[in-house]
Design an enzyme around this catalytic site. Structure first.
Site, short mmCIF file in Angstrom:
data_model
loop_
_atom_site.label_atom_id
_atom_site.label_comp_id
_atom_site.label_asym_id
_atom_site.label_seq_id
_atom_site.Cartn_x
_atom_site.Cartn_y
_atom_site.Cartn_z
N ASP A 58 -4.61 12.46 -9.30
CA ASP A 58 -3.95 12.12 -8.04
C ASP A 58 -4.62 10.89 -7.46
O ASP A 58 -5.57 10.99 -6.69
CB ASP A 58 -4.03 13.30 -7.08
CG ASP A 58 -3.06 13.16 -5.92
OD1 ASP A 58 -2.40 12.12 -5.81
OD2 ASP A 58 -2.96 14.11 -5.11
N ALA A 59 -4.12 9.72 -7.85
CA ALA A 59 -4.70 8.46 -7.40
C ALA A 59 -3.68 7.58 -6.68
O ALA A 59 -4.05 6.60 -6.03
CB ALA A 59 -5.30 7.69 -8.57
N LYS A 60 -2.40 7.90 -6.83
CA LYS A 60 -1.30 7.21 -6.14
C LYS A 60 -1.42 5.69 -6.25
O LYS A 60 -1.28 4.96 -5.27
CB LYS A 60 -1.24 7.63 -4.66
CG LYS A 60 -0.99 9.14 -4.48
CD LYS A 60 -0.92 9.51 -3.02
CE LYS A 60 -0.65 11.00 -2.85
NZ LYS A 60 -1.82 11.83 -3.22
N ARG A 61 -1.60 5.21 -7.46
CA ARG A 61 -1.75 3.77 -7.68
C ARG A 61 -0.39 3.08 -7.63
O ARG A 61 0.62 3.61 -8.08
CB ARG A 61 -2.43 3.49 -9.02
CG ARG A 61 -3.87 4.02 -9.12
CD ARG A 61 -4.74 3.48 -8.02
NE ARG A 61 -6.15 3.73 -8.28
CZ ARG A 61 -6.98 4.31 -7.43
NH1 ARG A 61 -6.52 4.75 -6.27
NH2 ARG A 61 -8.24 4.48 -7.73
N THR A 103 -0.39 10.06 -10.63
CA THR A 103 0.53 9.84 -9.51
C THR A 103 0.56 8.35 -9.18
O THR A 103 -0.47 7.68 -9.17
CB THR A 103 0.12 10.64 -8.27
OG1 THR A 103 -1.19 10.24 -7.84
CG2 THR A 103 0.14 12.13 -8.54
#
Length: 289
Positions: free
Chosen positions: A95-98, A125
């Site tokens: 879960d890093a939402k890059r 993510t």
């Protein structure tokens, strides 16, 4: 990877139930577990979670930000947690939402989706709000290596609707941003579905507490034919009724994510396992019953 992420996730859900356990070493949880808020505490926390639930849940989801806040030593701790989950045979959703463009997005893909990278996860993510096309390097890296993506679509934070519910296009082609993101994910999953896979490897992040947002934005979640990561289960308020209401006919595609709802049972390993089993059973009853 021996198989595409969508197929591996479907098999893991069949074996263990539709639950992903977050690995979120929040300062408050570290304190509650009697651990220091430093890199050693993060490592101990993450490894205890993996030891308790690894091989017993469909996936774990480390929240990169909590590790990054401690610099290089924190990232090294994250690498150890990823390695432990891999050794336990449990899927890892990073879960890093890059989200970025061009070579920078390519570098993020290299970090999280490349064979041999110490941070390589089974899925990552990502944010599409620089344009879904900006994710092309991540899509190529993920699908080329048997990994997956979870693309932000309908999030539970109040500010998200400003962008996600906004309308684009003109005339008969008007659609919301969320519907556009979902349609693009469906397009990317079409070849895998045509080849007979249970679902594609490009999924969406859809908050479990978003109510009727999918219906109001015209977002066809079932047509995505990919996994739907649903944060917000448990401590954040979503139970079986909310899951059924949010996802409707797409319920069988959902991977429910619980972080504090499971983690607050720690640090005792048996208590963590029991909390995860209970959460998985509840998710199964809501989504597969």
């Amino acid at each position: 990877m021996s198989a595409a992420f969508g197929a591996r996730l479907a098999a893991a859900v069949d074996d263990h139930g539709p639950l992903c356990v977050g690995v979120d070493p929040h300062p408050g949880l570290l304190e509650a577990w009697g651990l220091p808020d430093d890199a050693s505490g993060l490592r101990d926390f993450g490894l205890r979670v993996v030891d308790a639930v690894g091989g017993r849940v469909a996936a774990v989801k480390p929240q990169s930000a909590f590790f990054e806040r401690h610099g290089s030593r924190g990232v090294a701790a994250l690498e150890d947690v990823v390695a432990a989950a891999r050794a336990a045979g449990t899927l890892v959703v990073m879960d890093a939402k890059r989200g970025d463009i061009g070579s920078t997005m390519g570098a993020y893909a290299d970090a999280y989706l490349r064979d041999g990278s110490p941070l390589a996860a089974d899925a990552l993510t990502v944010s599409p709000f620089l344009g879904v096309g900006s994710l092309a390097p991540a899509v190529e890296a993920a699908l080329g290596s048997g990994r997956g993506l979870f693309v932000l679509c309908l999030t539970s934070n109040p500010e998200g609707a400003t962008v996600q519910h906004a309308r684009r296009g003109a005339g008969a082609d008007v659609e919301t941003v969320a519907a556009h993101v979902a349609r693009e994910a469906a397009r990317l999953n079409a070849p895998a579905v045509a080849a007979g896979d249970a679902m594609g490897s490009v999924g969406l992040v859809v908050g479990a507490t978003t109510g009727d947002a999918a219906a109001r934005t015209g977002t066809d979640l079932e047509a995505v034919a990919g996994p739907l990561l649903a944060p917000g289960v448990g401590a954040q308020g979503a139970g079986p009724a909310e899951l059924a209401a949010v996802f409707g006919a797409a319920r069988r595609q959902v991977l429910a994510s619980s972080s504090r709802g499971v983690l607050r049972a720690g640090p005792d390993a048996a208590a963590l396992r029991a909390a995860a089993r209970s959460a998985a059973d509840e998710a199964h009853a809501a989504l597969r019953g």
